[in-house]
Design a protein around this motif. Sequence first.
Motif, PDB file in Angstrom:
ATOM      1  N   LYS A   1       4.743   5.708 -13.194  1.00  0.00           N
ATOM      2  CA  LYS A   1       4.437   4.184 -13.579  1.00  0.00           C
ATOM      3  C   LYS A   1       4.208   3.493 -12.355  1.00  0.00           C
ATOM      4  O   LYS A   1       3.687   2.306 -12.692  1.00  0.00           O
ATOM      5  N   CYS A   2       4.512   3.938 -11.229  1.00  0.00           N
ATOM      6  CA  CYS A   2       4.464   2.892 -10.151  1.00  0.00           C
ATOM      7  C   CYS A   2       3.762   3.745  -8.997  1.00  0.00           C
ATOM      8  O   CYS A   2       3.646   4.936  -8.784  1.00  0.00           O
ATOM      9  N   LEU A   3       3.503   2.791  -7.936  1.00  0.00           N
ATOM     10  CA  LEU A   3       2.731   3.060  -6.750  1.00  0.00           C
ATOM     11  C   LEU A   3       2.972   2.061  -5.623  1.00  0.00           C
ATOM     12  O   LEU A   3       3.085   0.988  -5.786  1.00  0.00           O
ATOM     13  N   LEU A   4       3.382   2.948  -4.400  1.00  0.00           N
ATOM     14  CA  LEU A   4       3.536   2.351  -3.176  1.00  0.00           C
ATOM     15  C   LEU A   4       2.121   2.522  -2.440  1.00  0.00           C
ATOM     16  O   LEU A   4       1.786   3.564  -2.111  1.00  0.00           O
ATOM     17  N   ILE A   5       1.606   1.340  -1.950  1.00  0.00           N
ATOM     18  CA  ILE A   5       0.363   1.306  -1.004  1.00  0.00           C
ATOM     19  C   ILE A   5       0.716   0.900   0.300  1.00  0.00           C
ATOM     20  O   ILE A   5       1.117  -0.466   0.433  1.00  0.00           O
ATOM     21  N   MET A   6       0.493   1.539   1.552  1.00  0.00           N
ATOM     22  CA  MET A   6       0.711   1.138   2.799  1.00  0.00           C
ATOM     23  C   MET A   6      -0.645   1.328   3.406  1.00  0.00           C
ATOM     24  O   MET A   6      -0.808   2.490   3.988  1.00  0.00           O
ATOM     25  N   VAL A   7      -1.423   0.312   3.588  1.00  0.00           N
ATOM     26  CA  VAL A   7      -2.764   0.668   4.302  1.00  0.00           C
ATOM     27  C   VAL A   7      -2.876  -0.458   5.491  1.00  0.00           C
ATOM     28  O   VAL A   7      -2.778  -1.565   5.208  1.00  0.00           O
ATOM     29  N   GLY A   8      -3.010   0.127   6.615  1.00  0.00           N
ATOM     30  CA  GLY A   8      -3.126  -0.617   7.812  1.00  0.00           C
ATOM     31  C   GLY A   8      -2.695   0.143   8.891  1.00  0.00           C
ATOM     32  O   GLY A   8      -1.907   1.185   8.883  1.00  0.00           O
ATOM     33  N   ARG A   9      -2.967  -0.251  10.299  1.00  0.00           N
ATOM     34  CA  ARG A   9      -2.563   0.497  11.483  1.00  0.00           C
ATOM     35  C   ARG A   9      -1.110   0.390  11.497  1.00  0.00           C
ATOM     36  O   ARG A   9      -0.190  -0.562  11.359  1.00  0.00           O
ATOM     37  N   GLN A  10      -0.372   1.644  11.849  1.00  0.00           N
ATOM     38  CA  GLN A  10       0.906   1.744  11.937  1.00  0.00           C
ATOM     39  C   GLN A  10       1.403   1.426  13.494  1.00  0.00           C
ATOM     40  O   GLN A  10       0.931   2.267  14.423  1.00  0.00           O
ATOM     41  N   ARG A  11       2.317   0.573  13.849  1.00  0.00           N
ATOM     42  CA  ARG A  11       2.933   0.364  15.065  1.00  0.00           C
ATOM     43  C   ARG A  11       4.306   0.613  15.170  1.00  0.00           C
ATOM     44  O   ARG A  11       5.249  -0.290  14.642  1.00  0.00           O
ATOM     45  N   GLY A  12       4.584   1.800  15.920  1.00  0.00           N
ATOM     46  CA  GLY A  12       5.986   2.131  16.293  1.00  0.00           C
ATOM     47  C   GLY A  12       6.929   2.219  15.001  1.00  0.00           C
ATOM     48  O   GLY A  12       8.109   2.356  15.126  1.00  0.00           O
ATOM     49  N   ILE A  13       6.088   2.789  13.869  1.00  0.00           N
ATOM     50  CA  ILE A  13       6.913   3.461  12.828  1.00  0.00           C
ATOM     51  C   ILE A  13       6.601   4.698  12.579  1.00  0.00           C
ATOM     52  O   ILE A  13       5.473   5.398  12.884  1.00  0.00           O
ATOM     53  N   ASP A  14       7.316   5.486  11.740  1.00  0.00           N
ATOM     54  CA  ASP A  14       7.000   6.573  11.261  1.00  0.00           C
ATOM     55  C   ASP A  14       7.263   6.811   9.848  1.00  0.00           C
ATOM     56  O   ASP A  14       8.520   6.803   9.300  1.00  0.00           O
ATOM     57  N   VAL A  15       6.383   6.692   9.001  1.00  0.00           N
ATOM     58  CA  VAL A  15       6.499   6.951   7.411  1.00  0.00           C
ATOM     59  C   VAL A  15       6.047   8.163   6.980  1.00  0.00           C
ATOM     60  O   VAL A  15       5.674   8.467   5.868  1.00  0.00           O
ATOM     61  N   SER A  16       5.884   9.252   7.805  1.00  0.00           N
ATOM     62  CA  SER A  16       5.590  10.548   7.267  1.00  0.00           C
ATOM     63  C   SER A  16       6.425  11.089   6.256  1.00  0.00           C
ATOM     64  O   SER A  16       6.055  11.981   5.338  1.00  0.00           O
ATOM     65  N   LYS A  17       7.743  10.760   5.985  1.00  0.00           N
ATOM     66  CA  LYS A  17       8.347  10.891   4.961  1.00  0.00           C
ATOM     67  C   LYS A  17       7.923  10.711   3.678  1.00  0.00           C
ATOM     68  O   LYS A  17       8.225  11.497   2.464  1.00  0.00           O
ATOM     69  N   LEU A  18       7.169   9.790   3.658  1.00  0.00           N
ATOM     70  CA  LEU A  18       6.494   9.482   2.420  1.00  0.00           C
ATOM     71  C   LEU A  18       5.431  10.074   1.768  1.00  0.00           C
ATOM     72  O   LEU A  18       5.020  10.129   0.731  1.00  0.00           O
ATOM     73  N   LYS A  19       4.921  11.017   2.633  1.00  0.00           N
ATOM     74  CA  LYS A  19       3.561  11.801   2.269  1.00  0.00           C
ATOM     75  C   LYS A  19       3.765  12.938   1.342  1.00  0.00           C
ATOM     76  O   LYS A  19       2.849  13.285   0.621  1.00  0.00           O
ATOM     77  N   GLN A  20       5.170  13.349   0.996  1.00  0.00           N
ATOM     78  CA  GLN A  20       5.661  14.366   0.129  1.00  0.00           C
ATOM     79  C   GLN A  20       5.373  13.581  -1.444  1.00  0.00           C
ATOM     80  O   GLN A  20       5.705  14.373  -2.312  1.00  0.00           O
ATOM     81  N   PHE A  21       5.421  12.530  -1.517  1.00  0.00           N
ATOM     82  CA  PHE A  21       5.344  11.705  -2.892  1.00  0.00           C
ATOM     83  C   PHE A  21       4.032  11.628  -3.282  1.00  0.00           C
ATOM     84  O   PHE A  21       3.102  10.950  -2.516  1.00  0.00           O
ATOM     85  N   GLY A  22       3.946  12.071  -4.807  1.00  0.00           N
ATOM     86  CA  GLY A  22       2.703  11.732  -5.207  1.00  0.00           C
ATOM     87  C   GLY A  22       2.167  10.389  -5.631  1.00  0.00           C
ATOM     88  O   GLY A  22       1.076  10.033  -5.962  1.00  0.00           O
ATOM     89  N   ASN A  23       3.120   9.130  -5.467  1.00  0.00           N
ATOM     90  CA  ASN A  23       2.976   7.895  -5.839  1.00  0.00           C
ATOM     91  C   ASN A  23       3.032   7.187  -4.643  1.00  0.00           C
ATOM     92  O   ASN A  23       3.370   5.713  -4.951  1.00  0.00           O
ATOM     93  N   VAL A  24       2.732   7.519  -3.390  1.00  0.00           N
ATOM     94  CA  VAL A  24       2.486   6.804  -2.315  1.00  0.00           C
ATOM     95  C   VAL A  24       1.060   7.049  -1.826  1.00  0.00           C
ATOM     96  O   VAL A  24       0.789   8.058  -1.690  1.00  0.00           O
ATOM     97  N   ILE A  25       0.591   5.894  -1.116  1.00  0.00           N
ATOM     98  CA  ILE A  25      -0.917   6.016  -0.275  1.00  0.00           C
ATOM     99  C   ILE A  25      -0.591   5.321   0.826  1.00  0.00           C
ATOM    100  O   ILE A  25      -0.124   4.215   0.931  1.00  0.00           O
ATOM    101  N   ILE A  26      -0.802   6.371   2.039  1.00  0.00           N
ATOM    102  CA  ILE A  26      -0.509   5.627   3.141  1.00  0.00           C
ATOM    103  C   ILE A  26      -2.063   5.881   3.912  1.00  0.00           C
ATOM    104  O   ILE A  26      -2.493   7.070   3.874  1.00  0.00           O
ATOM    105  N   ASP A  27      -2.131   4.901   4.667  1.00  0.00           N
ATOM    106  CA  ASP A  27      -3.614   5.093   5.411  1.00  0.00           C
ATOM    107  C   ASP A  27      -3.419   4.207   6.681  1.00  0.00           C
ATOM    108  O   ASP A  27      -3.331   3.197   6.566  1.00  0.00           O
ATOM    109  N   ASP A  28      -3.214   5.061   7.935  1.00  0.00           N
ATOM    110  CA  ASP A  28      -3.315   4.323   9.213  1.00  0.00           C
ATOM    111  C   ASP A  28      -4.385   4.153   9.693  1.00  0.00           C
ATOM    112  O   ASP A  28      -5.164   4.827  10.538  1.00  0.00           O
TER     113      ASP A  28
END
Length: 201
Positions: free
Chosen positions: A47-74
């Motif tokens: 029922k929920c979704l996390l969206i993180m869209v934008g250039r990634q600076r000095g962080i690693d959010v790759s752990k989120l890619k396994q989840f179906g309710n997350v959208i990451i776009d670097d």
Amino acid sequence: MKAGFDRRYHLDGKIVFTSLGEQSKYKGTDIIANVWAETPELNENEKCLLIMVGRQRGIDVSKLKQFGNVIIDDRKIPNEEYYYLMTHASVYLLTYRKTSFSQSGALMTAITERIPILVSNVGGLADPLKIADIGWMINDVCDKEELRDMLLHILNSQEKIKSIKADNAGWSRIHDFYDWERISLQTQQLYHEIISHQTSP
């Protein structure tokens, strides 16, 4: 164009937590990512979704890619896509560790578009909440328990999200307070006072 974004993102009917623009430790993006990854009530919830869209600076959010309710776009996204994602957010995340400015451009955009906000209590990010009940505040983004509890609370507050968006009187007070013309005039007056003081005998 909107239809294309609709097909890409599938946001309808979900509580959408959104963070746009540069993703960095400065903005607390890494804490959000850690909390989401460690909380099944969030990362397993359709029922929920996390969206993180934008250039990634000095962080690693790759752990989120396994989840179906997350959208990451670097990547830096065009204005049309930014506007689409902003206006389709249920709650805009402004969970900064610190800030050297009194306000944020993203905060001003969220206010203009009447998007409920979750802010950390740094700089002037929480100032709008003193004027009208348009969102939620955490005292310390580095306190993962506090952030987790607040995200879960918001997740169970769908009616509150709707009531915030529909609060015309509250948003009017906010818009009056952040009236750009008034701010511009105050800034010009300050500059004149500084110049007069510097040139006075």
